[in-house]
Design an enzyme around this catalytic site. Structure first.
Site, PDB file in Angstrom:
ATOM      1  N   LYS A  22       0.830  -1.212   0.000  1.00 34.23           N
ATOM      2  CA  LYS A  22       0.000   0.000   0.000  1.00 34.23           C
ATOM      3  C   LYS A  22       0.864   1.262   0.000  1.00 34.23           C
ATOM      4  O   LYS A  22       0.662   2.164  -0.818  1.00 34.23           O
ATOM      5  CB  LYS A  22      -0.895  -0.004   1.240  1.00 34.23           C
ATOM      6  CG  LYS A  22      -1.508   1.340   1.563  1.00 34.23           C
ATOM      7  CD  LYS A  22      -2.222   1.310   2.905  1.00 34.23           C
ATOM      8  CE  LYS A  22      -2.619   2.678   3.373  1.00 34.23           C
ATOM      9  NZ  LYS A  22      -1.515   3.455   3.961  1.00 34.23           N
ATOM     10  N   ASN A  23       1.827   1.328   0.921  1.00 34.69           N
ATOM     11  CA  ASN A  23       2.566   2.585   1.069  1.00 34.69           C
ATOM     12  C   ASN A  23       3.519   2.845  -0.096  1.00 34.69           C
ATOM     13  O   ASN A  23       3.972   3.981  -0.279  1.00 34.69           O
ATOM     14  CB  ASN A  23       3.298   2.628   2.414  1.00 34.69           C
ATOM     15  CG  ASN A  23       2.334   2.876   3.566  1.00 34.69           C
ATOM     16  OD1 ASN A  23       1.170   3.208   3.342  1.00 34.69           O
ATOM     17  ND2 ASN A  23       2.809   2.710   4.788  1.00 34.69           N
ATOM     18  N   ARG A  93      -4.278  10.129   3.520  1.00 30.86           N
ATOM     19  CA  ARG A  93      -3.033  10.715   3.991  1.00 30.86           C
ATOM     20  C   ARG A  93      -2.039  10.935   2.837  1.00 30.86           C
ATOM     21  O   ARG A  93      -1.421  11.973   2.701  1.00 30.86           O
ATOM     22  CB  ARG A  93      -2.436   9.747   5.019  1.00 30.86           C
ATOM     23  CG  ARG A  93      -1.120  10.131   5.571  1.00 30.86           C
ATOM     24  CD  ARG A  93      -1.279  11.164   6.642  1.00 30.86           C
ATOM     25  NE  ARG A  93       0.001  11.699   7.040  1.00 30.86           N
ATOM     26  CZ  ARG A  93       0.161  12.914   7.537  1.00 30.86           C
ATOM     27  NH1 ARG A  93      -0.857  13.703   7.719  1.00 30.86           N
ATOM     28  NH2 ARG A  93       1.349  13.341   7.877  1.00 30.86           N
ATOM     29  N   CYS A 117      -5.680   8.424   8.377  1.00 28.45           N
ATOM     30  CA  CYS A 117      -5.713   7.974   9.777  1.00 28.45           C
ATOM     31  C   CYS A 117      -5.145   9.048  10.688  1.00 28.45           C
ATOM     32  O   CYS A 117      -4.005   9.481  10.511  1.00 28.45           O
ATOM     33  CB  CYS A 117      -4.882   6.701   9.928  1.00 28.45           C
ATOM     34  SG  CYS A 117      -5.662   5.260   9.185  1.00 28.45           S
ATOM     35  N   ARG A 122       0.053  14.687  12.783  1.00 29.45           N
ATOM     36  CA  ARG A 122       0.947  14.240  11.702  1.00 29.45           C
ATOM     37  C   ARG A 122       1.351  15.439  10.831  1.00 29.45           C
ATOM     38  O   ARG A 122       0.811  15.665   9.750  1.00 29.45           O
ATOM     39  CB  ARG A 122       0.265  13.147  10.869  1.00 29.45           C
ATOM     40  CG  ARG A 122      -0.104  11.947  11.717  1.00 29.45           C
ATOM     41  CD  ARG A 122      -0.801  10.867  10.937  1.00 29.45           C
ATOM     42  NE  ARG A 122       0.116  10.054  10.144  1.00 29.45           N
ATOM     43  CZ  ARG A 122      -0.288   9.081   9.329  1.00 29.45           C
ATOM     44  NH1 ARG A 122      -1.561   8.818   9.174  1.00 29.45           N
ATOM     45  NH2 ARG A 122       0.601   8.384   8.641  1.00 29.45           N
ATOM     46  N   PRO A 123       2.325  16.227  11.328  1.00 27.31           N
ATOM     47  CA  PRO A 123       2.720  17.432  10.605  1.00 27.31           C
ATOM     48  C   PRO A 123       3.396  17.113   9.267  1.00 27.31           C
ATOM     49  O   PRO A 123       3.887  16.003   9.068  1.00 27.31           O
ATOM     50  CB  PRO A 123       3.724  18.102  11.555  1.00 27.31           C
ATOM     51  CG  PRO A 123       4.258  16.990  12.393  1.00 27.31           C
ATOM     52  CD  PRO A 123       3.158  15.979  12.509  1.00 27.31           C
ATOM     53  N   ASP A 125       5.692  19.533   8.072  1.00 26.51           N
ATOM     54  CA  ASP A 125       6.666  20.623   8.007  1.00 26.51           C
ATOM     55  C   ASP A 125       7.957  20.216   7.290  1.00 26.51           C
ATOM     56  O   ASP A 125       8.608  21.043   6.640  1.00 26.51           O
ATOM     57  CB  ASP A 125       6.986  21.140   9.423  1.00 26.51           C
ATOM     58  CG  ASP A 125       7.515  20.034  10.323  1.00 26.51           C
ATOM     59  OD1 ASP A 125       6.766  19.074  10.582  1.00 26.51           O
ATOM     60  OD2 ASP A 125       8.684  20.106  10.732  1.00 26.51           O
ATOM     61  N   ASP A 307       3.715   0.634  12.294  1.00 30.93           N
ATOM     62  CA  ASP A 307       2.483   0.102  11.695  1.00 30.93           C
ATOM     63  C   ASP A 307       2.191  -1.339  12.123  1.00 30.93           C
ATOM     64  O   ASP A 307       1.158  -1.886  11.754  1.00 30.93           O
ATOM     65  CB  ASP A 307       2.550   0.183  10.159  1.00 30.93           C
ATOM     66  CG  ASP A 307       2.288   1.594   9.658  1.00 30.93           C
ATOM     67  OD1 ASP A 307       1.958   2.472  10.482  1.00 30.93           O
ATOM     68  OD2 ASP A 307       2.409   1.822   8.437  1.00 30.93           O
ATOM     69  N   ARG A 400      -9.169   0.593   3.652  1.00 29.31           N
ATOM     70  CA  ARG A 400      -8.195   1.493   3.026  1.00 29.31           C
ATOM     71  C   ARG A 400      -6.915   0.749   2.675  1.00 29.31           C
ATOM     72  O   ARG A 400      -6.175   1.173   1.787  1.00 29.31           O
ATOM     73  CB  ARG A 400      -7.825   2.635   3.988  1.00 29.31           C
ATOM     74  CG  ARG A 400      -8.888   3.674   4.187  1.00 29.31           C
ATOM     75  CD  ARG A 400      -8.340   4.815   5.010  1.00 29.31           C
ATOM     76  NE  ARG A 400      -6.955   5.007   4.639  1.00 29.31           N
ATOM     77  CZ  ARG A 400      -5.979   5.349   5.462  1.00 29.31           C
ATOM     78  NH1 ARG A 400      -6.222   5.568   6.710  1.00 29.31           N
ATOM     79  NH2 ARG A 400      -4.755   5.502   5.041  1.00 29.31           N
TER      80      ARG A 400
HETATM   81  C1  UD1 Z   1       4.213   6.843   6.742  1.00 27.09           C
HETATM   82  C2  UD1 Z   1       3.207   5.739   6.499  1.00 27.09           C
HETATM   83  C3  UD1 Z   1       2.572   5.299   7.802  1.00 27.09           C
HETATM   84  C4  UD1 Z   1       3.628   4.967   8.847  1.00 27.09           C
HETATM   85  C5  UD1 Z   1       4.658   6.068   8.958  1.00 27.09           C
HETATM   86  C6  UD1 Z   1       5.846   5.683   9.833  1.00 27.09           C
HETATM   87  C7  UD1 Z   1       2.446   6.215   4.270  1.00 27.09           C
HETATM   88  C8  UD1 Z   1       1.341   6.705   3.411  1.00 27.09           C
HETATM   89  N1  UD1 Z   1       2.217   6.229   5.578  1.00 27.09           N
HETATM   90  O1  UD1 Z   1       3.482   7.943   7.270  1.00 27.09           O
HETATM   91  O2  UD1 Z   1       1.765   4.173   7.529  1.00 27.09           O
HETATM   92  O3  UD1 Z   1       3.001   4.805  10.107  1.00 27.09           O
HETATM   93  O4  UD1 Z   1       5.184   6.388   7.654  1.00 27.09           O
HETATM   94  O5  UD1 Z   1       6.449   4.538   9.343  1.00 27.09           O
HETATM   95  O6  UD1 Z   1       3.475   5.795   3.794  1.00 27.09           O
HETATM   96  N2  UD1 Z   1       7.089  14.143  11.081  1.00 27.09           N
HETATM   97  C9  UD1 Z   1       7.272  15.472  11.330  1.00 27.09           C
HETATM   98  N3  UD1 Z   1       7.203  16.332  10.271  1.00 27.09           N
HETATM   99  C10 UD1 Z   1       6.978  15.922   9.004  1.00 27.09           C
HETATM  100  C11 UD1 Z   1       6.788  14.563   8.761  1.00 27.09           C
HETATM  101  C12 UD1 Z   1       6.836  13.689   9.818  1.00 27.09           C
HETATM  102  O7  UD1 Z   1       7.493  15.882  12.475  1.00 27.09           O
HETATM  103  O8  UD1 Z   1       6.951  16.757   8.096  1.00 27.09           O
HETATM  104  C13 UD1 Z   1       7.152  13.179  12.188  1.00 27.09           C
HETATM  105  C14 UD1 Z   1       5.827  12.472  12.426  1.00 27.09           C
HETATM  106  O9  UD1 Z   1       5.007  13.203  13.303  1.00 27.09           O
HETATM  107  C15 UD1 Z   1       6.286  11.156  13.018  1.00 27.09           C
HETATM  108  C16 UD1 Z   1       7.618  10.893  12.309  1.00 27.09           C
HETATM  109  O10 UD1 Z   1       8.046  12.136  11.803  1.00 27.09           O
HETATM  110  O11 UD1 Z   1       6.537  11.298  14.403  1.00 27.09           O
HETATM  111  C17 UD1 Z   1       7.541   9.908  11.159  1.00 27.09           C
HETATM  112  O12 UD1 Z   1       6.507  10.288  10.261  1.00 27.09           O
HETATM  113  P1  UD1 Z   1       6.542   9.892   8.722  1.00 27.09           P
HETATM  114  O13 UD1 Z   1       7.593   8.866   8.506  1.00 27.09           O
HETATM  115  O14 UD1 Z   1       6.589  11.133   7.909  1.00 27.09           O
HETATM  116  O15 UD1 Z   1       5.118   9.222   8.529  1.00 27.09           O
HETATM  117  P2  UD1 Z   1       4.154   9.376   7.289  1.00 27.09           P
HETATM  118  O16 UD1 Z   1       4.950   9.551   6.041  1.00 27.09           O
HETATM  119  O17 UD1 Z   1       3.060  10.336   7.565  1.00 27.09           O
END
Ligand code: UD1
Length: 421
Positions: A22-23, A93, A117, A122-123, A125, A307, A400
């Site tokens: 999926k991802n 997402r 989800c 889930r920022p 930035d 996950d 999903r």
């Molecule tokens: C992706 C996966 C999700 C998985 C996660 C962690 C997809 C669509 N989703 O989510 O299933 O749980 O990886 O393996 O692939 N963070 C920031 N700023 C940012 C981005 C992230 O602070 O701009 C923080 C998040 O709050 C979190 C950490 O970084 O604590 C990891 O997040 P991230 O790896 O970005 O997760 P996603 O890509 O949203």
């Protein structure tokens, strides 16, 4: 509203075939926006997140067709729209990947903030930091992100991520692909789907190296052309079936996996007493006796995936002793399912980032609610292991991300039905 009704305590036996990741799919399909020509993408999972993404792409001008065997033919040559439908974008997402892909191809994008989800704040930035470093002028509101070239134009740059982010790493890779010059992403995430995205883009003519390490390098090219690519098997779907066998007991061949990707999960379940036999692209999972307690801390790849936190928590809930489960990626993730598991008899004490789980001899069936995708998967596993009947409500989250879940579990001997309420 539909729900799953599960009668527990059936051993799982036979073989299950894992679908495409999926991802990886939710990144590779928007990445087709970078390609001038036809992309034939194989092993695409038939899940609602993929359907929403294809709707979004069609809506901005892509030609999309599904073949029966999980192949999607995508031609984004004629896409002109840079403002994907916000109502569709908000439904998932991974729609944030439209930002990087549209910025790279059209040098502008207007994309609503993603939904999906919400098990934690889930920022994005770090995505925005990357786009700005590449020269974009970014306006963010509470509803959307708008991007266009800044005063010095768009070009490659060196970006060090403040946190290891899967989404930011993939989004910046996409954004950099068609920009002039070289981009270097330091402190990049290393998940298998990042390598898969880079392999897809390289197959289409991109120059990306280092994916799967913490430094990814992208040398911009003028154009990507079409080709054929097969998505890797889903590590988390495979891990979910493995956890289901561990909890319900049984002997199952999990087919179409990359065993190396599974090590971080199987090594922990091995500590709990589950036996594994690795083949080239399959794993035999044997769970005969009482599960033993263990300690797990979630980490970015190659650590234990966040996950899989909820699914392993179910296994710990019926282990012979006390386990500790620490979340280091999304701290609030426990709240999505621990109360539901407690209503089935689990004994879970949450202390900050750590859950202390005292194993019980049995869980009891109950009416529970899926609050996110993986939380929902965990409740299904709990239902398979529990005495009596479990009803899992709110299953749109589960749909999903899990292809043909009822069919796959039924073929293994589980008693699970999808019922329209
Ligand atoms: C992706 C996966 C999700 C998985 C996660 C962690 C997809 C669509 N989703 O989510 O299933 O749980 O990886 O393996 O692939 N963070 C920031 N700023 C940012 C981005 C992230 O602070 O701009 C923080 C998040 O709050 C979190 C950490 O970084 O604590 C990891 O997040 P991230 O790896 O970005 O997760 P996603 O890509 O949203």
């Amino acid at each position: 509203m539909a729900k799953y009704v599960i009668n527990g305590k059936n051993r799982l036996e036979g073989a299950v075939t894992i679908s495409g990741a999926k991802n990886a799919a939710v990144a590779i399909l928007p990445a087709a926006l970078l390609v001038s020509g036809k992309c034939r993408v194989e092993n695409v999972p038939d899940i609602s997140d993929v359907h929403i993404l294809l709707e979004i792409l069609k809506d901005i001008g892509a030609e999309v067709s599904w073949e029966d065997n999980g192949t999607v033919i995508l031609d984004c040559t004629g896409v002109t729209g840079t403002k994907p439908d916000p109502e569709l974008v908000c439904k998932m997402r991974a729609s944030y990947y439209l930002m990087g892909a549209l910025l790279s191809r059209f040098h502008k994008a207007h994309v609503a903030l993603p939904g999906g989800c919400n098990f934690a704040s889930r920022p994005i930035d770090q995505h925005i930091k990357g786009f700005r470093a590449l020269g974009a002028r970014v306006v963010e509101t509470e509803e959307y992100v708008n991007m266009k070239p800044g005063p010095n134009g768009l070009k490659g740059a060196r970006i060090t991520l403040d946190v290891v982010s899967v989404g930011a790493t993939m989004n910046i890779i996409m954004a950099a692909c068609l920009l002039p010059g070289k981009t270097v992403i330091e402190n990049a995430a290393k998940e298998p789907h990042i390598v898969d995205l880079a392999n897809f883009l390289n197959t289409m003519g991109a120059h990306i190296s280092g994916a799967g390490t913490d430094t990814v390098k992208i040398t911009g090219v003028e154009k990507l052309t079409g080709g054929t690519y097969a998505i890797i098997p889903d590590q988390i779907e495979a891990g979910t079936y493995i956890a289901a066998v561990a909890a319900a007991g049984g002997n199952v061949l999990v087919q179409n996996v990359i065993p190396k990707h599974m090590d971080c999960i199987t090594s922990k379940l091995e500590e709990m007493g589950v036996e594994f036999i690795n083949y080239d692209d399959a794993i035999q999972v044997i769970s005969e006796g009482q599960l033993q307690p263990t300690t797990v801390k979630t980490r970015p790849y190659p650590g234990f995936p966040t996950d899989m936190q909820a699914q392993v928590c179910v296994c710990m809930s019926i282990a012979d002793g006390t386990s500790r489960l620490t979340e280091s990626v999304y701290e609030t993730r426990f709240f999505g399912y621990c109360t539901e598991l407690a209503s089935m008899g689990a004994d879970i004490l949450i202390n900050g980032k750590t859950a202390i789980i005292t194993g019980q001899s049995n869980l009891q069936g109950a009416v529970v609610r899926a609050n996110d995708l993986r939380a929902g998967a965990a409740l299904i596993i709990a239902g398979l292991a529990a005495e009596g009947t479990t009803e899992v409500e709110n299953i749109h989250y589960i749909e999903r991300g899990y292809e043909h879940l009822v069919e796959k579990l039924t073929a293994l001997g589980a008693d699970i039905r999808r019922v329209e309420d």
